[in-house]
Design a protein around this motif. Structure first.
Motif, PDB file in Angstrom:
ATOM      1  N   LEU A  20       0.821  -1.219   0.000  1.00 26.59           N
ATOM      2  CA  LEU A  20       0.000   0.000   0.000  1.00 26.59           C
ATOM      3  C   LEU A  20       0.851   1.264   0.000  1.00 26.59           C
ATOM      4  CD1 LEU A  20      -2.817  -1.133   2.424  1.00 26.59           C
ATOM      5  CD2 LEU A  20      -3.186  -0.257   0.127  1.00 26.59           C
ATOM      6  N   TRP A 163      -5.511   3.151  -3.292  1.00 25.99           N
ATOM      7  CA  TRP A 163      -5.789   1.738  -3.591  1.00 25.99           C
ATOM      8  C   TRP A 163      -7.194   1.577  -4.159  1.00 25.99           C
ATOM      9  CZ3 TRP A 163      -9.227  -2.048  -1.985  1.00 25.99           C
ATOM     10  CH2 TRP A 163      -8.886  -3.377  -2.278  1.00 25.99           C
ATOM     11  N   ARG A 167      -8.319   0.019  -7.705  1.00 32.04           N
ATOM     12  CA  ARG A 167      -9.085  -1.227  -7.691  1.00 32.04           C
ATOM     13  C   ARG A 167     -10.476  -1.047  -8.305  1.00 32.04           C
ATOM     14  NH1 ARG A 167      -9.617  -6.413  -4.869  1.00 32.04           N
ATOM     15  NH2 ARG A 167      -7.362  -6.341  -4.788  1.00 32.04           N
TER      16      ARG A 167
END
Ligand SMILES: C[S@@+](CC[C@H](N)C(=O)[O-])C[C@H]1O[C@@H](n2cnc3c(N)ncnc32)[C@H](O)[C@@H]1O
Length: 261
Positions: A20, A163, A167
């Protein structure tokens, strides 16, 4: 560069935290601190003083819980270790040198933890179900007599939002911003759930400006999170002088201490 690389190899940091970007960010903060030490000093001094000041609200000194301990730059660790029976330092990343420094104090523990719970739940999230359960860590520990959240609040959504953006490209920037606000509100609710005096040091606003002071962007956390804009202890953190982020671009934060008895 070599020092950064060696720290990257030596750090005891689980793969999701590395992936991350938390380890990279922690190393980057250390590097920026080394470059901007003099400019950061008033902020670090004010932060430590506000934390020590808030101890006046404590009637017993069993366990101190500190969120966002990071590199310990703004934490009066010796004083906390002297006054409390136990000190828990909580951050998603503690670099090896921090863990080494803490070993001098038999009553201080570094706890590597994502205080939002994002890492624990990220794989179960979907565009339809993005809420994180409210964090409960340490709430059932009866010995906690003081809780501090130290220059952490505005950082909480940053890497999770990166993230989520990657995603779920279908999420709009407005949705991501709202999600980030929710994560920060949950942290405020979490602090409020402790039955102990708390001290929150947090950004009221972040300003990006040119070398001659022209404002390029202003992020207003005080309104977004309904923080008390009239908090008596406030100061400016000159986090990046012009040239540090990009040529002719600098940034400062307005930071405030919000303490509850
Ligand atoms: C601006 S730094 C705070 C400075 C820190 N007190 C110091 O002296 O280095 C923000 C800190 O928040 C931590 N952090 C960011 N997201 C976190 C999370 N979800 N859980 C725990 N710590 C987090 C970072 O690792 C970093 O150490």
């Amino acid at each position: 560069m070599l020092t950064e690389w060696l720290t990257w190899l030596a750090a005891d940091c689980p793969p999701p935290t590395r992936k991350l970007g938390y380890l990279r960010e922690s190393i980057a903060i250390r590097t920026r601190y080394r470059r901007c030490k003099t400019m950061w000093q008033p902020h670090l001094t004010n932060s430590r003083a506000a934390l020590l000041d808030s101890l006046q609200a404590c009637s017993s000194f069993r366990t101190a819980l500190v969120f966002g301990s990071g590199l310990l730059l703004d934490i009066p660790l010796d004083e906390l270790a002297r006054r409390f029976k136990k000190v828990y330092l909580v951050d998603i990343v503690h670099l090896p040198e921090v863990k080494r420094a803490v070993r001098h104090h038999a009553n201080v523990r570094c706890i590597d933890l994502d205080v939002t719970g994002f890492i624990e739940h990220m794989e179960a999230l979907s565009p339809e179900r993005l809420e994180l359960p409210p964090p409960k860590y340490f709430l059932d520990e009866p010995d906690i007599d003081w809780v501090a959240s130290v220059n952490l609040l505005s950082q909480l959504p940053l890497l999770p939002v990166d993230w989520l953006r990657q995603r779920f490209p279908e999420l709009s920037e407005a949705m991501l911003e709202e999600w980030g606000t929710q994560v920060m509100r949950q942290h405020l609710d979490y602090l409020a759930a402790f039955a102990a005096p708390t001290c929150l040091l947090a950004d009221m606003e972040q300003v990006i400006h040119t070398g001659n002071g022209e404002i390029i962007e202003r992020i207003d956390f005080a309104s977004r999170l309904r923080l008390d804009d009239a908090a008596p202890e406030q100061w400016r953190w000159n986090i990046a002088p012009p040239g540090e982020i990009a040529p002719d671009i600098g940034s400062f934060h307005r930071v405030a201490a919000h303490c509850r008895q």
